[in-house]
Design a protein around this motif. Structure first.
Motif, PDB file in Angstrom:
ATOM      1  N   GLY A   1       2.773   3.498   3.250  1.00 39.59           N
ATOM      2  CA  GLY A   1       2.461   2.588   2.158  1.00 39.59           C
ATOM      3  C   GLY A   1       3.708   2.085   1.457  1.00 39.59           C
TER       4      GLY A   1
ATOM      5  N   VAL B   1      -8.111   2.036   3.431  1.00 33.93           N
ATOM      6  CA  VAL B   1      -6.978   1.242   3.903  1.00 33.93           C
ATOM      7  C   VAL B   1      -6.858  -0.012   3.040  1.00 33.93           C
ATOM      8  N   PRO B   2      -5.611  -0.538   2.896  1.00 30.42           N
ATOM      9  CA  PRO B   2      -4.365  -0.004   3.436  1.00 30.42           C
ATOM     10  C   PRO B   2      -3.702   0.952   2.443  1.00 30.42           C
ATOM     11  N   SER B   3      -3.573   2.212   2.810  1.00 35.34           N
ATOM     12  CA  SER B   3      -2.935   3.243   1.987  1.00 35.34           C
ATOM     13  C   SER B   3      -3.523   3.282   0.581  1.00 35.34           C
TER      14      SER B   3
END
Length: 239
Positions: free
Chosen positions: A176, A228-230
């Motif tokens: 990330g 997601v994302p991170s």
């Protein structure tokens, strides 16, 4: 390749520039004005709306939603826009304790169904307000352990029966951090110029939790999942 800091532990001593009451007001307002661009990519609210919010909305009954720590107010504006396109009735109260954020938000074009207020969640608990949904975006990494407990307890008290509280945040990870750093670098000289988006975004990732850290800290009944994302999502439902 962007250099990676030690991400094994939360950098709770790191401060975001926009949280400084003496930060550059022009840069702060540029940051508010560009939040919607970054959140559209990294925050996952389109998916959250479809999966968690929209199933609770009706065309013939207004569903009430509280957004805690709204900042620039881009998330509630997006939720209202999507609900309106779907023919569903939604009213949002967006609160933030920072008067700078509320003043900026009130100067933006009015959105039907959106009310902006300077307040803490505990202020609304004290006056007995209740909502069908309680949400926040990128707030959890700002709070201490004790403040997290207060936020979650307030969220429970602010919910009507059958309501949902959902707090979405960044998940701390090497991927990330590197992804955000690399992804925003080309836009720093232009689209993000004069704002705190990139600098504070990297700091936010360093301050953020992992799913395992939050799972160990959450009160009974609260759950957390990776996204997601991170990202991560923390939620609780009132029976």
């Amino acid at each position: 390749m962007i250099g990676l800091p030690d991400l094994r532990f939360r950098a709770t001593d790191a401060s975001e520039r926009m949280d400084d009451p003496d930060c550059d007001p022009v840069a702060l307002e540029r940051t508010y004005g560009r939040f919607h661009l970054v959140n559209a990519v990294v925050s996952g609210w389109r998916w959250i709306y479809r999966a968690r919010v929209r199933p609770r909305l009706r065309p013939d009954r207004v569903t009430t939603l509280l957004d805690i720590g709204t900042g620039g107010g881009d998330v509630p504006r997006a939720l209202l826009r999507w609900a309106r396109r779907d023919g569903l009735a939604l009213a949002v109260t967006a609160i933030d304790p920072d008067v700078r954020a509320i003043r900026w938000g009130l100067r933006q074009p009015a959105v039907p169904g959106l009310a902006l207020r300077r307040a803490h969640s505990s202020d609304l608990v004290r006056i007995g307000e209740r909502y069908d949904l309680v949400v926040s975006n990128h707030v959890l990494h700002h709070v201490t352990g004790d403040e997290l407990g207060v936020l979650l307890a307030d969220s429970e008290r602010l919910l009507r029966p059958g309501g949902l509280a959902l707090h979405a945040d960044i998940a701390r990870s090497r991927w990330g951090y590197a992804g955000f750093g690399i992804g925003t670098a080309p836009f720093q000289p232009n689209l993000l110029a004069g704002s705190y988006i990139r600098e504070d975004g990297l700091t936010s990732i360093r301050r953020s939790h992992t799913v395992a850290e939050l799972a160990a800290a959450l009160p009974d009944g609260w759950r957390v999942r990776a996204a997601v994302p991170s990202r991560l999502e923390v939620w609780w439902e009132r029976g």
